[in-house]
Design an enzyme around this catalytic site. Structure first.
Site, PDB file in Angstrom:
ATOM      1  CB  SER A 144      -0.900   0.007   1.248  1.00 40.57           C
ATOM      2  OG  SER A 144      -1.517   1.265   1.426  1.00 40.57           O
ATOM      3  CE1 TYR A 157      -3.466  -2.213   5.568  1.00 39.71           C
ATOM      4  CE2 TYR A 157      -2.881   0.095   5.233  1.00 39.71           C
ATOM      5  CZ  TYR A 157      -3.301  -1.115   4.732  1.00 39.71           C
ATOM      6  OH  TYR A 157      -3.568  -1.243   3.388  1.00 39.71           O
TER       7      TYR A 157
END
Length: 271
Positions: A144, A157
């Protein structure tokens, strides 16, 4: 040797897409199938697994890739029904808000298991089979933009996704001599069911200011990059993270001014 259009084809190859029940994973599974691969979707949700497999024309195997035993079972079934796996897309993942001062040990472990641990489990199992059979392969990890930049409120995350980027480099070096390439894809905002569920009001509407190309991404655009990395068109590419993000990583803090459309540093002030 001249480039050949057939080098993009995946005919006869077997691919696994984890977390392929919806969103980016489903889009990648569909793209790989369109270019000739026989695809297995490993997805822990029985309903989305079955629906995606039916829509894509793939083998659906209900699998929680955080569990090594389930990974081993799924890999054996895939090989028995489709053949040896030579393409692996580690797409499974997920997130929830977890501010630094409020993150619990359980919360940290949950995000690590969902976004990083399974990358080791699946990569290791598939790579072992390829090495033993002396076959080449392509492993694609979905990380990401948050693995590259800071992500306030999502520290665990972001750390896990950053781990995926570094793991991609290291795995690429260790597996290069075996003819196994390892690369990663790093999206920014991409329209998926998951994003729709967690996006704050107005996030998608302001993408024209946040993203240089002035729009959010589509799963088909991620799929196109995955097909390229899976194919012989990328035969000399390994250890790389490709940012399929409309220019976000390159912008590094520059945004479109909401009034003039010109670039400015930071979204909140006109220059």
């Amino acid at each position: 040797m001249a480039i050949d259009p057939s080098n993009i084809l995946l005919t006869g190859r077997v691919a696994v897409v984890t977390g392929g029940g919806e969103g980016i994973g489903r889009g990648i599974a569909q793209g790989l199938t369109a270019f000739g691969a026989r695809v297995a979707i490993w997805e822990r949700n029985p309903n989305t697994c079955a629906a995606a497999a039916d829509a894509v024309g793939a083998l659906g195997i209900v699998t929680d890739v955080r569990d090594s035993t389930q990974v081993d079972t799924a890999l054996e079934q895939t090989a028995n029904e489709l053949g040896p796996v030579s393409i692996l897309v580690n797409n499974a993942g997920g997130t929830f808000a977890s501010p630094l001062l409020e993150t619990t040990e359980n919360g940290w472990d949950a995000l690590y298991r969902s976004n990083l641990r399974h990358v080791l489990l699946c990569t290791q199992r598939v790579a072992r089979c390829l090495v033993e059979a002396e076959l080449p392969g392509s492993i694609i990890n979905v990380t990401s933009i948050e693995g590259w930049r800071g992500a306030p409120g999502y520290a665990a995350y972001a750390a896990a996704k950053a781990g995926v980027i570094n793991y991609t480099k290291t795995a690429a070096l260790e597996l290069a001599t075996h003819g196994i390439r390892v690369n990663a894809l790093a999206p920014d905002l991409t329209v998926t069911e998951g994003l729709t569920r967690i996006a704050q009001d107005g996030v998608l509407a302001t993408a024209s200011r946040m993203i240089p190309m002035r729009r959010v991404g589509h799963v088909d655009e991620m799929a196109g990059a995955a097909v390229f990395l899976a194919s012989d068109m990328s035969s000399y590419i390994t250890g790389q993270t490709i940012h399929v993000d409309g220019g976000t990583q390159a912008a590094d803090g520059w945004y479109h001014n909401p009034r003039t459309g010109d670039y400015q540093l930071g979204p909140g002030h006109e220059r």
